[in-house]
Design an enzyme around this catalytic site. Structure first.
Site, PDB file in Angstrom:
ATOM      1  N   SER A 183      47.426  37.011  30.933  1.00  0.00           N
ATOM      2  CA  SER A 183      48.412  38.021  30.496  1.00  0.00           C
ATOM      3  C   SER A 183      49.309  37.422  29.420  1.00  0.00           C
ATOM      4  CB  SER A 183      49.303  38.435  31.663  1.00  0.00           C
ATOM      5  OG  SER A 183      48.541  39.043  32.668  1.00  0.00           O
ATOM      6  N   ARG A 212      57.329  35.717  37.654  1.00  0.00           N
ATOM      7  CA  ARG A 212      56.940  34.800  36.575  1.00  0.00           C
ATOM      8  C   ARG A 212      58.131  33.962  36.086  1.00  0.00           C
ATOM      9  NH1 ARG A 212      52.777  36.842  38.153  1.00  0.00           N
ATOM     10  NH2 ARG A 212      50.921  37.276  36.890  1.00  0.00           N
ATOM     11  N   GLU A 242      54.858  36.338  28.071  1.00  0.00           N
ATOM     12  CA  GLU A 242      54.769  35.436  29.227  1.00  0.00           C
ATOM     13  C   GLU A 242      54.339  34.037  28.747  1.00  0.00           C
ATOM     14  OE1 GLU A 242      52.235  36.758  32.676  1.00  0.00           O
ATOM     15  OE2 GLU A 242      51.595  34.682  32.600  1.00  0.00           O
TER      16      GLU A 242
HETATM   17  N1  EPU Z   1      46.227  49.085  32.981  1.00  0.00           N
HETATM   18  C1  EPU Z   1      45.847  49.933  31.963  1.00  0.00           C
HETATM   19  N2  EPU Z   1      45.225  49.402  30.886  1.00  0.00           N
HETATM   20  C2  EPU Z   1      44.948  48.083  30.777  1.00  0.00           C
HETATM   21  C3  EPU Z   1      45.350  47.212  31.815  1.00  0.00           C
HETATM   22  C4  EPU Z   1      45.994  47.747  32.916  1.00  0.00           C
HETATM   23  O1  EPU Z   1      46.069  51.143  32.018  1.00  0.00           O
HETATM   24  O2  EPU Z   1      44.373  47.676  29.781  1.00  0.00           O
HETATM   25  C5  EPU Z   1      46.867  49.673  34.176  1.00  0.00           C
HETATM   26  C6  EPU Z   1      45.943  49.610  35.390  1.00  0.00           C
HETATM   27  O3  EPU Z   1      45.108  50.728  35.466  1.00  0.00           O
HETATM   28  C7  EPU Z   1      46.942  49.592  36.521  1.00  0.00           C
HETATM   29  C8  EPU Z   1      48.113  48.811  35.943  1.00  0.00           C
HETATM   30  O4  EPU Z   1      47.992  48.879  34.540  1.00  0.00           O
HETATM   31  O5  EPU Z   1      47.380  50.875  36.840  1.00  0.00           O
HETATM   32  C9  EPU Z   1      48.165  47.360  36.409  1.00  0.00           C
HETATM   33  O6  EPU Z   1      46.974  46.693  36.037  1.00  0.00           O
HETATM   34  P1  EPU Z   1      46.364  45.465  36.883  1.00  0.00           P
HETATM   35  O7  EPU Z   1      46.404  45.747  38.336  1.00  0.00           O
HETATM   36  O8  EPU Z   1      45.087  45.085  36.242  1.00  0.00           O
HETATM   37  O9  EPU Z   1      47.414  44.285  36.736  1.00  0.00           O
HETATM   38  P2  EPU Z   1      48.394  43.872  35.546  1.00  0.00           P
HETATM   39  O10 EPU Z   1      49.758  44.361  35.875  1.00  0.00           O
HETATM   40  O11 EPU Z   1      47.810  44.289  34.252  1.00  0.00           O
HETATM   41  C10 EPU Z   1      49.099  41.651  36.739  1.00  0.00           C
HETATM   42  C11 EPU Z   1      49.272  40.201  36.376  1.00  0.00           C
HETATM   43  C12 EPU Z   1      47.932  39.505  36.333  1.00  0.00           C
HETATM   44  C13 EPU Z   1      47.285  39.633  37.696  1.00  0.00           C
HETATM   45  C14 EPU Z   1      47.138  41.133  38.028  1.00  0.00           C
HETATM   46  C15 EPU Z   1      46.585  41.373  39.403  1.00  0.00           C
HETATM   47  C16 EPU Z   1      51.269  40.083  34.997  1.00  0.00           C
HETATM   48  C17 EPU Z   1      51.826  39.902  33.640  1.00  0.00           C
HETATM   49  N3  EPU Z   1      49.935  40.097  35.094  1.00  0.00           N
HETATM   50  O12 EPU Z   1      48.368  42.267  35.688  1.00  0.00           O
HETATM   51  O13 EPU Z   1      48.169  38.136  36.071  1.00  0.00           O
HETATM   52  O14 EPU Z   1      46.017  39.002  37.723  1.00  0.00           O
HETATM   53  O15 EPU Z   1      48.444  41.752  37.975  1.00  0.00           O
HETATM   54  O16 EPU Z   1      47.541  41.151  40.365  1.00  0.00           O
HETATM   55  O17 EPU Z   1      52.029  40.207  35.965  1.00  0.00           O
HETATM   56  C18 EPU Z   1      48.347  36.517  34.335  1.00  0.00           C
HETATM   57  O18 EPU Z   1      49.544  36.427  34.624  1.00  0.00           O
HETATM   58  O19 EPU Z   1      47.831  35.793  33.436  1.00  0.00           O
HETATM   59  C19 EPU Z   1      47.530  37.482  35.011  1.00  0.00           C
HETATM   60  C20 EPU Z   1      46.281  37.742  34.636  1.00  0.00           C
END
Ligand code: EPU
Length: 334
Positions: free
Chosen positions: A234, A160, A330
């Site tokens: 995010s 990012r 972010e």
């Molecule tokens: N998780 C939780 N609770 C929540 C959300 C997530 O426990 O409320 C846990 C999930 O179970 C998982 C981990 O956190 O173990 C990661 O969650 P997820 O795969 O949904 O992805 P994220 O890290 O929350 C990132 C990006 C998203 C992108 C997703 C999928 C960032 C800041 N965010 O989210 O990007 O769509 O991965 O690759 O890196 C964005 O930047 O606007 C965005 C939506």
């Protein structure tokens, strides 16, 4: 140039503030005419307004970059270079490429915003970032009026991150971005949720379109549509910390999710930290933490930007008190 324009339609949080000045640019000439003004005044350049939070009226110029057009630059047996204007909607551009059979950005389906914003923060999802297919971008230098080309190394992409958020902040306006896409793509379905979604869809031999559809289904199931519920995706970045910090958290929370990052560091899931700190689904007046994805802050209607910011500050403080990890935003705050 317009004056005192409501930015409500121009930010996906749906925050109603005014910009002192407002201008939409449709071509390079219109951008060039604005340069003297940009050299003297505060400004924000926006395409889709999907990564902005306004906490008060904006005293400068809100510049909506609406340079359009998609063109093929070069093609070999294996690859094609496609260039898109900064104002093209990102998702429509992805769908255009998927329909044509150009592979490499299908995992980035349904990310809100415009093509010009994609390199700013090296957008990424489901194991893919734009730096993986990025070829070059052309940007207008505000100080000189020159159009300059930036290749991959010039952009200093990170998680990012790019040079345009750091050393070159507010010095260039991105006009177009080109991607090197594959005519014989290897699909990237290694991300667990994609495999699971394809299985749910009964797809055994996925095509580009299937992967794009799977990503769309996953995002729609977890992420609120800004048309219905104001949000900026995010709100926080996933924090990258020393392995020791992870080890400390794991003593109390053995299931803490983590991913390897560079230099022996680890990336934690901010959504998980926020959920464990008890914030998931919490409401505070007109703002709240999304009930299905704790990384996303939402405007239930009529919220002020300062309310969203205050909520985010409480979350930052709480997560730091609970886990000793300081979350970074972010979203760009004005
Ligand atoms: N998780 C939780 N609770 C929540 C959300 C997530 O426990 O409320 C846990 C999930 O179970 C998982 C981990 O956190 O173990 C990661 O969650 P997820 O795969 O949904 O992805 P994220 O890290 O929350 C990132 C990006 C998203 C992108 C997703 C999928 C960032 C800041 N965010 O989210 O990007 O769509 O991965 O690759 O890196 C964005 O930047 O606007 C965005 C939506």
């Amino acid at each position: 140039m317009l004056e005192n324009v409501s930015l409500r339609p121009y930010n996906t949080f749906g925050i109603d503030v005014n910009a002192r000045y407002f201008k939409e640019c449709l071509n390079l000439e219109e951008l060039r005419e604005l340069l003297p003004f940009l050299r003297q005044n505060a400004f924000v350049v926006s395409g889709g307004g999907s990564n902005l939070l306004f906490t008060k009226d904006f005293p400068g110029l809100f510049l909506k970059n609406n340079l359009r057009g998609i063109r093929e630059i070069e093609r070999s047996n294996r690859e094609v270079i496609i260039e898109a204007g900064a104002g093209e909607n990102w998702h429509e551009f992805v769908l255009y490429c998927v329909e044509k059979g150009f592979g490499g950005i299908e995992n980035l389906s349904l990310i809100p915003g415009c093509v010009g914003a994609s390199p700013m923060q090296n957008i990424g999802a489901y194991g893919v970032e734009i730096k993986d297919t990025f070829e070059y971008l052309d940007a207008l230098e505000i100080a000189t009026g020159e159009l300059k080309r930036f290749n991959l190394d010039d952009c200093a992409f990170g998680y990012r991150e790019s040079v345009f958020k750091r050393a070159l902040k507010n010095q260039y306006i991105i006009c177009s971005v080109a991607f090197r896409l594959s005519l014989h793509p290897t699909l990237n379905t290694s991300y667990g949720v994609i495999e699971a979604e394809l299985a749910k869809m009964n797809v055994l031999e996925p095509t580009l379109k299937d992967v794009s559809n799977a990503v769309i289904r996953i995002r729609q199931s977890k992420l609120p549509d800004p048309q219905h519920l104001g949000n900026a995706g995010s709100f926080f970045k996933n924090p990258v910390v020393e392995a020791e910090v992870l080890a400390n958290i794991a003593t109390n929370y053995p299931k803490v999710p983590s991913y390897p990052a560079s230099d022996g560091m680890v990336k934690l899931a901010a959504g998980w930290l926020i959920e464990q700190a008890g914030w998931k689904g919490k409401k505070m007046g007109a703002v709240g933490v999304h009930e299905l994805q704790a990384l996303v802050l939402v405007n239930f209607g009529g919220a002020r930007g300062s309310e969203v910011f205050e909520l985010s500050q409480r979350i930052v403080d709480d997560v730091e008190a609970t886990f000793g990890v300081r979350l970074e935003r972010e979203v760009n705050i004005f």
